[in-house]
Design an enzyme around this catalytic site. Structure first.
Site, short mmCIF file in Angstrom:
data_model
loop_
_atom_site.label_atom_id
_atom_site.label_comp_id
_atom_site.label_asym_id
_atom_site.label_seq_id
_atom_site.Cartn_x
_atom_site.Cartn_y
_atom_site.Cartn_z
N LYS A 44 0.49 -14.58 -9.17
CA LYS A 44 1.92 -14.33 -9.40
C LYS A 44 2.66 -15.64 -9.70
O LYS A 44 3.88 -15.68 -9.77
CB LYS A 44 2.56 -13.67 -8.17
CG LYS A 44 2.06 -12.30 -7.86
CD LYS A 44 2.96 -11.51 -6.90
CE LYS A 44 3.27 -12.14 -5.61
NZ LYS A 44 4.00 -11.25 -4.67
N LYS A 46 3.17 -17.91 -7.69
CA LYS A 46 4.02 -18.18 -6.53
C LYS A 46 3.20 -19.00 -5.55
O LYS A 46 2.05 -18.69 -5.27
CB LYS A 46 4.42 -16.85 -5.85
CG LYS A 46 5.78 -16.34 -6.26
CD LYS A 46 6.26 -15.27 -5.26
CE LYS A 46 7.73 -14.99 -5.45
NZ LYS A 46 8.27 -14.06 -4.47
N1 C2G Z 1 14.17 -8.85 -1.79
C1 C2G Z 1 15.47 -8.34 -1.67
N2 C2G Z 1 16.52 -9.18 -1.62
C2 C2G Z 1 16.34 -10.54 -1.68
C3 C2G Z 1 15.03 -11.06 -1.79
C4 C2G Z 1 13.95 -10.20 -1.84
O1 C2G Z 1 15.66 -7.11 -1.61
N3 C2G Z 1 17.42 -11.34 -1.63
C5 C2G Z 1 13.06 -7.91 -1.85
C6 C2G Z 1 12.29 -7.99 -3.17
O2 C2G Z 1 12.95 -7.20 -4.17
C7 C2G Z 1 10.94 -7.39 -2.76
C8 C2G Z 1 10.80 -7.84 -1.29
O3 C2G Z 1 12.11 -8.23 -0.85
O4 C2G Z 1 11.01 -5.95 -2.80
C9 C2G Z 1 9.85 -9.00 -1.12
O5 C2G Z 1 10.30 -10.05 -1.96
P1 C2G Z 1 9.20 -11.14 -2.44
O6 C2G Z 1 8.46 -11.65 -1.27
O7 C2G Z 1 9.90 -12.09 -3.36
O8 C2G Z 1 8.21 -10.21 -3.26
P2 C2G Z 1 7.67 -10.43 -4.76
O9 C2G Z 1 7.20 -11.82 -4.92
O10 C2G Z 1 8.72 -9.87 -5.65
O11 C2G Z 1 6.34 -9.55 -4.76
O12 C2G Z 1 3.39 -6.13 -6.11
C10 C2G Z 1 4.73 -6.47 -5.82
C11 C2G Z 1 4.87 -7.93 -5.55
O13 C2G Z 1 3.95 -8.36 -4.56
C12 C2G Z 1 6.30 -8.23 -5.11
#
Ligand code: C2G
Length: 128
Positions: A44, A46
């Protein structure tokens, strides 16, 4: 009992993550979180500050989370939905539409992201 699943990295856990997990849990009686492994985070592009084991330890302490499973690939979601008999798949709406293929297997809900906080913002603000 309706079972809910969501996926993410959940690094440097913050109130936006908690707000997502809380709302997801409230959509059913059990919430499973597919937590991105360190290897999957590489895919990803990340880099998480906390290791998978420590992110898992933190997530398992949250009252809204019932089970944490590893997220190793983009392709595992259908298998997970079937294996864990999931009724509802939830993601923040930054993913709007990306997982609609799951609608053949369960409800798909995109929840509004929490504004004003993100792991990236935390890192940037700390760097100032
Ligand atoms: N999130 C949110 N508000 C934020 C930050 C994050 O609602 N201010 C939500 C994201 O939309 C996601 C969840 O929290 O649904 C986890 O965020 P991340 O850890 O950034 O996940 P991500 O890297 O988007 O990975 O297969 C799906 C991926 O693994 C998602």
């Amino acid at each position: 009992m309706r079972k809910v699943i969501t996926y993410g990295t959940f690094d440097l856990l913050h109130w936006g993550h908690i707000n997502l997990l809380k709302r997801a849990r409230e959509l059913g009686g059990k919430l499973i979180v597919g937590l991105s492994t360190d290897e999957f985070n590489d895919k990803k592009n990340k880099h998480a500050y906390h290791s998978y084991e420590n992110r898992k330890f933190i997530l398992e302490s949250i009252r809204y989370v019932d089970l944490v499973i590893p997220e190793n690939s983009w392709e595992q979601k259908i298998d997970d939905v079937i294996k864990y008999e999931i009724d509802v798949f939830v993601m923040g709406d930054d993913w709007q539409g990306q997982f609609d293929f799951l609608k053949d297997y369960c409800e798909v809900i995109y929840l509004p992201r929490t504004e004003g906080i993100s792991t990236t913002k935390i890192k940037k603000d700390l760097y100032k």
